[in-house]
Design a protein around this motif. Structure first.
Motif, short mmCIF file in Angstrom:
data_model
loop_
_atom_site.label_atom_id
_atom_site.label_comp_id
_atom_site.label_asym_id
_atom_site.label_seq_id
_atom_site.Cartn_x
_atom_site.Cartn_y
_atom_site.Cartn_z
N LEU A 15 14.74 -27.14 46.98
CA LEU A 15 13.63 -26.66 47.45
C LEU A 15 12.26 -27.53 45.88
O LEU A 15 13.16 -28.21 45.09
N PRO A 16 10.86 -27.97 46.28
CA PRO A 16 10.17 -28.55 45.37
C PRO A 16 10.50 -27.77 43.92
O PRO A 16 10.72 -26.13 43.96
N GLY A 17 10.50 -27.75 42.86
CA GLY A 17 11.23 -27.57 41.97
C GLY A 17 12.63 -27.44 41.63
O GLY A 17 12.73 -26.85 39.99
N ALA A 18 13.39 -27.67 42.11
CA ALA A 18 14.53 -27.55 41.87
C ALA A 18 14.46 -28.52 40.57
O ALA A 18 13.87 -29.80 40.83
N ARG A 19 15.95 -28.15 39.98
CA ARG A 19 16.49 -29.66 38.79
C ARG A 19 17.57 -29.22 38.92
O ARG A 19 18.57 -28.42 39.11
N LEU A 20 18.43 -29.86 37.79
CA LEU A 20 19.80 -30.14 38.26
C LEU A 20 20.55 -28.58 36.98
O LEU A 20 19.71 -28.97 35.81
N GLN A 21 20.60 -28.20 37.54
CA GLN A 21 21.28 -26.65 36.36
C GLN A 21 22.92 -26.97 35.88
O GLN A 21 23.58 -27.30 36.25
N TYR A 22 22.96 -26.55 34.87
CA TYR A 22 24.03 -26.90 34.05
C TYR A 22 24.49 -25.70 32.74
O TYR A 22 25.51 -25.85 32.63
N GLY A 23 23.71 -24.70 33.21
CA GLY A 23 24.24 -23.76 32.17
C GLY A 23 23.79 -23.94 30.59
O GLY A 23 23.66 -25.77 30.16
#
Ligand SMILES: [Zn+2]
Length: 853
Positions: A15-23
């Protein structure tokens, strides 16, 4: 992360606002968390002392930020000396003075309070609407909500030992993770201390407190682990029905996994208004009390899927924990697959295979109706977004496929190695790939690329022809999905079986075993269109495609009626029979009709008939109706349920006449519910009174009422809306309220004139305090496609209390805005439809009246 992009034809997952997440990076290693907790069930507060032992990595540490939301911090100290701290943006920032030296260990103590928290810790109390509620409290830490009830480095890659002491008013029970070290009475209180010696993640930490009744079950497994369940008073027998199989499951899973159940004990505790089905807190699973059930429900309802799922998590999730949420299929895919594994051990291979088939079906539905994404995926706003049918069902079905690819021996040895090697650690997909390679030599990277790192699946059509001149069978395997350079055809090996004769009846639980006259070959499929010519010295009477139904995808037979009828009659693989039944229902020739009718008389497995019933319903043909009416009294309640549901496709007085006594008298709640729902769809004039009566009843989990609510919605009758508004109000059962919210949306589609009050009611439900009702209301708002719901949906998408609310509200708002682009003629057409329905009803009533004379 996606290696391929074949999402062009599908909605985007992100969705808009999603970003790549890594911890996050680690500044310290947390070694131990010790909690002292005093919940106040009346005031709905929690006073806590959290002592955290950390060790610095190889650099000095001056500042440490812990996750902590809405906690009021009284003090932070180390060795009796206060430390400087500040609360900032959901973090508790602590300053060490002097800084921790490299590798230095430190314990610091945070004294805090939380009052009526927004998440993480939930209090249940009697209310005006639900006066029978029993006062208790439970926590829900997954995925990132432990921070609402204690300060912590709250992400899965941090694992620590824990000790939890919970002080409750005398006589109440409290549950934490691990072994019960001590239960003592002091100053009018009972104090419980639990210790978890095997490190685990904060999202698995739990506290439950209330007047629970303890039941100790048989000790289980190689280490004779004590097994308990806890229910609120009065639910003891229901608890036994729900949790009775747990010790046997532990033994079964130990044997399959090769690592004994790892913890000191295993408890399940059933709580009210739980926001999931179950939560696999380490050694102390929380379960929804809606899984507790009476004897009548036990006829065709089982808690085993839920119980086996949460139990499997004790290994897959708790002992081996996904490194970050992008890898969460290693928790959920395994837990889902092990539901099937338990079913196989308990009920046989057909049930196993049908369970996998159900997983594939639920995944396919999400893929076609919602979005497509790779199973391993780190682009999201809230981690909970990826807890979907891809993560659970598609991954579960992919493990079944992996089992087929490796064969039982190598598959289970690989799983055993993976668990042994990674116990107490965090895992990612590569750890499994490596374990398989080390155990078997098989390089499965291509397999994982195709099924886990790429979205989508093959859509396969199989046809068969016999060439009498050349004595050869030609099997054509067509991949119908979009194929191009970026989206290559799927590659897979598949078994084909050719039999000289057809068994008189399908054998139960035969698995993918060879039939007597069968010639089996294995072929490689790798192009969009494959034609395989197989020389045979006999004309095959039965052709088997992929016995064991290993291949994940949408698979359709184009066998022709004769061959499909032979499959439905004699193929021991229930999934093959289902595919044949679907082809036959579409075919509709006399051969097909006879084969389907016969199946209802002699197929040994209810799942085949469930699917056959639904395929027959979709035809809406008179012959199919007659077959279904005849099957309405089948011995198996799940067949009756499916038949009753399928009959909803026939708008006809004889169907209503057949459904009425079933709705009012079947032994199964679910059959009654399905019959009521279908009765509404028949639009029979008798339906309204009967349905209003049924929706007012009080049955287990609101089951029958929910069916009646669905039926009422179909009537397209303004009076039904009153009954639905009554059914959805607080005070009625949660299950009924969810169904009634959906039914209101359905009524809103049918009755344009009633839309305003329906939309008002649904908008109101969007802020319902019952979480699952709220989710149902969001789905209802989406279905209504009404712009008046947008302000509330936009607000929830931004600031709903739970990630699922935010995700669903955002998706619903997007769909509603898309729908507005459709020309405004739609509303005019809807209005016309209302008028036509009204006329239809009047005519139907006239016909009824006339035919009575
Ligand atoms: Zn799970």
């Amino acid at each position: 992360m996606s290696l391929h992009d074949d999402t062009a034809m599908h909605r985007a997952f992100a969705l808009p606002g999603a970003r790549l997440q890594y911890g996050p990076d680690k500044v310290v290693k947390v070694e131990h968390i010790e909690l002292y907790l005093e919940p106040d069930l009346q005031a709905q507060t929690l006073d806590g002392i959290c002592t955290t032992t950390v060790r610095a990595y190889d650099e000095p540490v001056e500042r440490l930020a812990l996750d902590a939301v809405d906690l009021t911090i009284a003090s932070v100290e180390r060795d009796g000396k206060p430390l400087e701290f500040a609360m900032r943006d959901g973090r508790l920032e602590i300053r060490f003075d002097p800084p921790l030296a490299p590798n230095e260990r430190a314990a610091f103590r945070v004294v805090y309070r939380t009052s009526r928290p927004r998440h993480g810790l939930f209090f249940v109390e009697p209310t005006a609407e639900y006066p029978d509620n029993v006062r208790h409290a439970w926590t829900q830490s997954q995925d990132e909500n432990a921070r609402y009830w204690f300060p912590a480095l709250d992400y899965p890659a941090e694992k620590q030992t824990t000790q939890t002491t919970i002080a409750v008013p005398k006589g109440l029970f409290a549950l934490g993770n691990g072994a019960l070290l001590e239960r003592r009475e002091e100053a009018g209180r009972t104090v419980y201390t639990y210790r978890q010696d095997i490190p685990h993640s904060t999202y698995l930490m739990t506290m439950v407190a209330g007047p629970f009744v303890e039941a100790r079950q048989a000790d289980a497994g190689a280490r004779n682990v004590p097994v308990y369940y806890y229910v609120l008073p009065g639910r003891e027998a229901d608890g036994q029905r729900a949790f009775g199989d747990t010790p046997r499951m532990i033994a079964t899973f130990e044997e399959k996994i090769g690592t004994p159940y790892p913890y000191a004990r295993y408890s399940q505790i059933a709580v009210t208004d739980f926001i999931f089905g179950g939560m696999e807190n380490t050694s102390a699973t929380t379960q929804t009390d809606r899984t507790l059930h009476d004897e009548r429900a036990h006829l065709d309802f089982s808690s085993d899927p839920l119980v086996s799922h949460e139990l499997a998590h004790q290994w897959f999730g708790d002992l081996l924990t996904c490194r970050d949420w992008s890898q969460a299929w290693l928790n959920e895919g395994f837990a889902t697959f092990f539901e099937c594994v338990w079913r196989e051990a308990d009920l046989g291979y057909d049930e196993y295979l049908y369970d996998v088939f159900g997983c594939v079906a639920r995944y396919l539905e999400e893929d076609s109706e919602r979005y497509r994404r790779p199973i391993v995926c780190n682009s999201y706003r809230d981690p909970i977004e990826i807890f979907d049918r891809h993560l659970y069902e598609k991954a579960g079905a992919a493990l079944h496929m992996l089992r087929g690819e490796l064969g039982d021996g190598r598959f289970w040895r690989s799983i055993a190695r993976y668990v042994k090697q990674n116990a107490e650690r965090n895992v990612e997909t590569l750890d499994l790939i490596r374990a398989i390679e080390e155990e078997t030599g098989r390089n499965m990277r291509g397999f994982f690329d195709q099924w886990f790192y790429r979205g989508g699946h093959p859509e396969v059509e199989i046809s068969v022809a016999w060439d009498a001149k050349r004595n050869a069978a030609t099997v054509t395997v067509d991949q119908k999905q979009h194929v191009d350079d970026a989206n290559p055809a799927y590659r897979f090996d598949v078994d084909l079986g050719f039999c000289a004769d057809v068994p008189v009846a399908a054998a139960a639980n035969a698995g993918p075993a060879l039939l007597g006259s069968e010639r089996r070959i294995r072929v490689r499929v790798e192009r969009a269109h494959e034609t395989l010519t197989v020389p045979l010295d006999f004309e095959p009477q039965l052709v088997r495609f992929d016995p064991g139904a290993w291949l994940l995808g949408q698979i359709t037979y184009k066998f022709g009626a004769t061959l499909a009828a032979a499959t439905l009659r004699g193929d021991p693989d229930p999934v093959a029979r289902i595919r044949a039944a679907r082809e036959l229902a579409k075919d509709g020739t006399q051969t097909a009709r006879d084969a389907l009718r016969e199946a209802f008389e002699r197929d040994p497995f209810w799942g085949v008939l469930e699917q056959a019933a639904s395929a027959l319903g979709e035809t809406r043909a008179p012959w199919a109706r007659d077959t279904l009416v005849a099957a309405l009294h089948h011995a198996h309640p799940k067949v009756r349920r499916a038949v009753a549901a399928a009959l909803g496709n026939f708008r006809d007085a004889s169907v209503a006449t057949a459904l009425l006594p079933v709705a009012q008298g079947d032994a199964s709640y679910f059959v009654c519910a399905a019959a009521y729902a279908s009765l509404g769809k028949t639009l029979d004039p008798r339906a309204f009174d009967v349905l209003v009566d049924a929706v007012g009843r009080r049955t287990w989990n609101g089951t029958i009422e929910a069916g009646a609510a669905r039926g009422l919605a179909e009537l397209g009758d303004a009076r039904a809306v009153d009954a639905l508004l009554e059914a959805v109000r607080p005070g009625r059962d949660e299950g009924l309220r969810r169904a009634a919210a959906g039914a209101l949306a359905r009524a809103g589609e049918l009755l344009y004139s009633e839309r305003t009050r329906i939309v008002d009611a649904v908008v109101q439900l969007l802020d319902d305090p019952m979480f699952l009702v709220q989710l149902a209301a969001i789905a209802a708002a989406e279905r209504l496609e009404d712009v008046r719901a947008l302000p509330a949906l936009d607000r929830l998408a931004r600031s709903g209390f739970d990630g699922r609310v935010r995700r669903d509200a955002a998706e619903a708002a997007i769909r509603i805005r898309e729908a507005q682009k459709v020309p405004s003629q739609v509303s005019a057409l809807r209005s016309d439809l209302d008028t036509l329905r009204e006329e239809q009803r009047t005519l139907q009533e006239k016909i009824e009246t006339l035919s009575r004379h």
